[in-house]
Write a protein that holds these residues in place. Structure first.
Motif, PDB file in Angstrom:
ATOM      1  N   ILE A   1      16.299  -3.795  19.069  1.00 20.06           N
ATOM      2  CA  ILE A   1      16.478  -4.829  17.934  1.00 20.06           C
ATOM      3  C   ILE A   1      16.563  -4.252  16.643  1.00 20.06           C
ATOM      4  CG2 ILE A   1      15.219  -6.717  17.062  1.00 20.06           C
ATOM      5  CD1 ILE A   1      13.659  -6.942  19.824  1.00 20.06           C
ATOM      6  N   ILE A   2      17.703  -4.793  15.917  1.00 18.19           N
ATOM      7  CA  ILE A   2      17.834  -4.357  14.466  1.00 18.19           C
ATOM      8  C   ILE A   2      17.807  -5.345  13.621  1.00 18.19           C
ATOM      9  CG2 ILE A   2      19.348  -3.076  12.858  1.00 18.19           C
ATOM     10  CD1 ILE A   2      18.627  -1.283  14.996  1.00 18.19           C
ATOM     11  N   HIS A   3      16.435  -5.536  12.935  1.00 16.15           N
ATOM     12  CA  HIS A   3      16.337  -6.988  12.168  1.00 16.15           C
ATOM     13  C   HIS A   3      16.627  -6.561  10.923  1.00 16.15           C
ATOM     14  CE1 HIS A   3      13.910 -10.744  11.823  1.00 16.15           C
ATOM     15  NE2 HIS A   3      14.040 -10.408  10.729  1.00 16.15           N
ATOM     16  N   LEU A   4      17.530  -7.391  10.181  1.00 15.85           N
ATOM     17  CA  LEU A   4      17.761  -7.287   8.758  1.00 15.85           C
ATOM     18  C   LEU A   4      16.569  -8.172   8.048  1.00 15.85           C
ATOM     19  CD1 LEU A   4      19.376  -6.454   6.241  1.00 15.85           C
ATOM     20  CD2 LEU A   4      20.876  -8.330   6.695  1.00 15.85           C
ATOM     21  N   GLY A   5      15.664  -7.609   7.308  1.00 18.30           N
ATOM     22  CA  GLY A   5      14.518  -8.330   6.999  1.00 18.30           C
ATOM     23  C   GLY A   5      14.770  -8.403   5.318  1.00 18.30           C
ATOM     24  N   GLY A   6      13.461  -8.796   5.057  1.00 14.32           N
ATOM     25  CA  GLY A   6      13.595  -9.178   3.562  1.00 14.32           C
ATOM     26  C   GLY A   6      12.966  -8.042   2.617  1.00 14.32           C
ATOM     27  N   GLY A   7      13.836  -7.904   1.327  1.00 13.54           N
ATOM     28  CA  GLY A   7      13.443  -6.994   0.410  1.00 13.54           C
ATOM     29  C   GLY A   7      12.074  -7.084  -0.407  1.00 13.54           C
ATOM     30  N   ALA A   8      11.774  -8.553  -0.203  1.00 12.53           N
ATOM     31  CA  ALA A   8      10.559  -8.888  -0.993  1.00 12.53           C
ATOM     32  C   ALA A   8       9.238  -8.493  -0.301  1.00 12.53           C
ATOM     33  CB  ALA A   8      10.333 -10.357  -1.226  1.00 12.53           C
ATOM     34  N   THR A   9       9.382  -7.990   1.024  1.00 15.22           N
ATOM     35  CA  THR A   9       8.440  -7.410   1.753  1.00 15.22           C
ATOM     36  C   THR A   9       7.785  -6.040   1.325  1.00 15.22           C
ATOM     37  OG1 THR A   9       9.762  -6.784   3.391  1.00 15.22           O
ATOM     38  CG2 THR A   9       8.891  -8.914   3.726  1.00 15.22           C
ATOM     39  N   LEU A  10       8.956  -5.394   0.668  1.00 16.86           N
ATOM     40  CA  LEU A  10       8.649  -4.125   0.056  1.00 16.86           C
ATOM     41  C   LEU A  10       7.477  -3.957  -0.895  1.00 16.86           C
ATOM     42  CD1 LEU A  10      12.181  -3.030  -0.336  1.00 16.86           C
ATOM     43  CD2 LEU A  10      10.738  -2.134   1.411  1.00 16.86           C
ATOM     44  N   CYS A  11       7.057  -2.939  -0.815  1.00 18.56           N
ATOM     45  CA  CYS A  11       5.438  -2.809  -2.020  1.00 18.56           C
ATOM     46  C   CYS A  11       6.085  -2.366  -3.359  1.00 18.56           C
ATOM     47  CB  CYS A  11       4.631  -1.787  -1.328  1.00 18.56           C
ATOM     48  SG  CYS A  11       4.090  -1.863   0.297  1.00 18.56           S
ATOM     49  N   THR A  12       5.267  -2.996  -4.258  1.00 18.74           N
ATOM     50  CA  THR A  12       5.318  -2.606  -5.552  1.00 18.74           C
ATOM     51  C   THR A  12       4.822  -1.265  -6.015  1.00 18.74           C
ATOM     52  OG1 THR A  12       3.352  -3.649  -6.302  1.00 18.74           O
ATOM     53  CG2 THR A  12       5.328  -5.209  -6.054  1.00 18.74           C
ATOM     54  N   PRO A  13       4.777  -0.727  -7.192  1.00 22.43           N
ATOM     55  CA  PRO A  13       4.126   0.532  -7.247  1.00 22.43           C
ATOM     56  C   PRO A  13       2.529   0.524  -7.396  1.00 22.43           C
ATOM     57  CG  PRO A  13       5.654   0.206  -8.845  1.00 22.43           C
ATOM     58  CD  PRO A  13       5.957  -1.119  -7.971  1.00 22.43           C
ATOM     59  N   GLN A  14       2.043  -0.680  -7.457  1.00 24.46           N
ATOM     60  CA  GLN A  14       0.687  -1.097  -7.358  1.00 24.46           C
ATOM     61  C   GLN A  14       0.276  -0.990  -5.963  1.00 24.46           C
ATOM     62  OE1 GLN A  14       2.994  -2.796  -9.620  1.00 24.46           O
ATOM     63  NE2 GLN A  14       2.568  -1.496 -11.075  1.00 24.46           N
ATOM     64  N   GLY A  15       1.023  -1.450  -5.060  1.00 26.56           N
ATOM     65  CA  GLY A  15       0.697  -1.616  -3.785  1.00 26.56           C
ATOM     66  C   GLY A  15       0.815  -2.854  -2.887  1.00 26.56           C
ATOM     67  N   GLY A  16       1.016  -3.840  -3.892  1.00 24.65           N
ATOM     68  CA  GLY A  16       1.205  -5.136  -3.398  1.00 24.65           C
ATOM     69  C   GLY A  16       2.679  -5.390  -2.985  1.00 24.65           C
ATOM     70  N   ARG A  17       2.807  -6.489  -2.564  1.00 28.88           N
ATOM     71  CA  ARG A  17       4.262  -6.983  -2.054  1.00 28.88           C
ATOM     72  C   ARG A  17       4.772  -7.603  -3.199  1.00 28.88           C
ATOM     73  NH1 ARG A  17       2.987 -10.383   3.335  1.00 28.88           N
ATOM     74  NH2 ARG A  17       2.018 -11.692   1.604  1.00 28.88           N
ATOM     75  N   PHE A  18       6.221  -7.447  -3.294  1.00 30.73           N
ATOM     76  CA  PHE A  18       7.051  -8.167  -4.225  1.00 30.73           C
ATOM     77  C   PHE A  18       6.902  -9.539  -4.178  1.00 30.73           C
ATOM     78  CE2 PHE A  18       8.809  -3.874  -4.640  1.00 30.73           C
ATOM     79  CZ  PHE A  18       9.157  -4.123  -6.192  1.00 30.73           C
ATOM     80  N   LEU A  19       6.752 -10.179  -2.958  1.00 29.95           N
ATOM     81  CA  LEU A  19       6.582 -11.754  -2.862  1.00 29.95           C
ATOM     82  C   LEU A  19       5.308 -12.186  -3.264  1.00 29.95           C
ATOM     83  CD1 LEU A  19       4.884 -12.530  -0.009  1.00 29.95           C
ATOM     84  CD2 LEU A  19       6.533 -11.313   0.896  1.00 29.95           C
ATOM     85  N   ASP A  20       4.320 -11.327  -3.548  1.00 26.39           N
ATOM     86  CA  ASP A  20       3.090 -11.832  -3.899  1.00 26.39           C
ATOM     87  C   ASP A  20       3.064 -11.715  -5.667  1.00 26.39           C
ATOM     88  OD1 ASP A  20       2.173 -12.372  -1.380  1.00 26.39           O
ATOM     89  OD2 ASP A  20       1.811 -10.256  -1.144  1.00 26.39           O
ATOM     90  N   GLU A  21       3.848 -11.105  -6.269  1.00 25.95           N
ATOM     91  CA  GLU A  21       4.021 -11.143  -7.854  1.00 25.95           C
ATOM     92  C   GLU A  21       4.006 -12.429  -8.250  1.00 25.95           C
ATOM     93  OE1 GLU A  21       4.084  -7.835  -9.693  1.00 25.95           O
ATOM     94  OE2 GLU A  21       2.774  -7.706  -7.871  1.00 25.95           O
ATOM     95  N   PRO A  22       3.288 -12.753  -9.517  1.00 25.41           N
ATOM     96  CA  PRO A  22       3.177 -13.978 -10.057  1.00 25.41           C
ATOM     97  C   PRO A  22       4.630 -14.499 -10.433  1.00 25.41           C
ATOM     98  CG  PRO A  22       1.488 -12.510 -11.077  1.00 25.41           C
ATOM     99  CD  PRO A  22       2.478 -11.716 -10.008  1.00 25.41           C
ATOM    100  N   ASP A  23       5.526 -13.464 -10.841  1.00 26.79           N
ATOM    101  CA  ASP A  23       6.665 -14.333 -11.314  1.00 26.79           C
ATOM    102  C   ASP A  23       7.793 -14.323 -10.160  1.00 26.79           C
ATOM    103  OD1 ASP A  23       7.061 -11.359 -10.895  1.00 26.79           O
ATOM    104  OD2 ASP A  23       8.304 -11.101 -12.822  1.00 26.79           O
ATOM    105  N   PHE A  24       7.338 -13.924  -8.918  1.00 28.91           N
ATOM    106  CA  PHE A  24       8.147 -14.029  -7.924  1.00 28.91           C
ATOM    107  C   PHE A  24       9.017 -15.540  -7.722  1.00 28.91           C
ATOM    108  CE2 PHE A  24       9.766 -14.655  -3.566  1.00 28.91           C
ATOM    109  CZ  PHE A  24      10.770 -13.363  -3.182  1.00 28.91           C
ATOM    110  N   PRO A  25      10.619 -15.778  -7.560  1.00 25.13           N
ATOM    111  CA  PRO A  25      10.907 -17.020  -7.668  1.00 25.13           C
ATOM    112  C   PRO A  25      10.191 -17.789  -6.347  1.00 25.13           C
ATOM    113  CG  PRO A  25      12.515 -15.505  -8.027  1.00 25.13           C
ATOM    114  CD  PRO A  25      11.288 -14.687  -7.475  1.00 25.13           C
ATOM    115  N   GLN A  26       9.851 -19.080  -6.861  1.00 24.65           N
ATOM    116  CA  GLN A  26       9.122 -19.961  -5.808  1.00 24.65           C
ATOM    117  C   GLN A  26      10.314 -20.490  -4.766  1.00 24.65           C
ATOM    118  OE1 GLN A  26       5.929 -20.547  -5.733  1.00 24.65           O
ATOM    119  NE2 GLN A  26       6.331 -21.683  -3.730  1.00 24.65           N
TER     120      GLN A  26
END
Length: 213
Positions: free
Chosen positions: A100-125
């Motif tokens: 299985i090769i799953h093309l996933g989301g870039g927002a699941t990647l980690c920020t320099p602070q260690g959280g996920r991009f999708l959890d950032e306050p300014d992530f587009p709703q």
């Protein structure tokens, strides 16, 4: 050359993966919901009605395949987890299951602070449900996909768009690959190159990797 099934081959990313694999000599099956709307795919590509969330579709297409590519989109949050569960549940225990090769989301990647991009306050709703859905799929692969070989591929978290095929890219793990200006950028065309490269020469089995310039 191998046999590759691309679920979501009618979409922007899926069509690029389909064309890249076909032009490199692979036998390609484009699994789409509306076969009549795929006239832009190469004439030698086999087009079938197929759905990555359908156990019947997976059972019909898996025996002929060396790899099943998931490049689906446009659904509600549960779509990607449903696909992951269907693929893993259907393939597990079968003889010589395809990868299985799953093309996933870039927002699941980690920020320099260690959280996920999708959890950032300014992530587009408006993208949040899709990002959470892709995160759910990644968690599932990591925790429950034993017995099946999988790879989850993440594009850059923001700058992923159609453009030129250069054939060049760099790979990383859970953090975006960035250039000297701190940007993480990739075209759909070069994501297709990276995915077909991974199918031909596996380097990231049972893990996630990311791609950018």
């Amino acid at each position: 050359m191998g046999t590759i099934v691309v679920f979501g081959a009618g979409g922007t990313a899926g069509s690029q993966i389909t064309q890249e694999a076909f032009h490199r000599g692979h036998r390609v099956t484009a699994a789409v919901r509306r076969p009549e709307a795929t006239s832009y795919l190469p004439a030698g590509v086999r087009v079938v009605t197929g759905d990555a969330t359908s156990e019947r579709s997976v059972r019909e297409l898996a025996p002929e395949a060396d790899a099943l590519v998931v490049a689906i989109g446009g659904g509600e949050r549960g779509l990607w987890l449903d696909a992951a569960r269907t693929l893993v549940g259907t393939l597990r225990g079968t003889p010589n299951p395809p990868r299985i090769i799953h093309l996933g989301g870039g927002a699941t990647l980690c920020t320099p602070q260690g959280g996920r991009f999708l959890d950032e306050p300014d992530f587009p709703q408006e993208y949040r449900d899709a990002a959470l859905g892709q995160a759910d799929a990644l968690t599932y692969y990591r925790s429950a996909a034993g017995g099946v070989c999988w790879t989850y591929v993440s594009p850059p978290p923001l700058e992923f768009h159609p453009g030129a095929r250069t054939g060049h890219y760099r790979t990383g793990g859970d953090h975006p690959v960035t250039d000297h200006e701190g940007r993480s950028v990739l075209t759909y065309q070069d994501m297709a190159v990276a995915i077909v490269d991974e199918i031909e020469n596996p380097r990231h089995e049972n893990t996630r990797f990311t791609v950018a310039y």
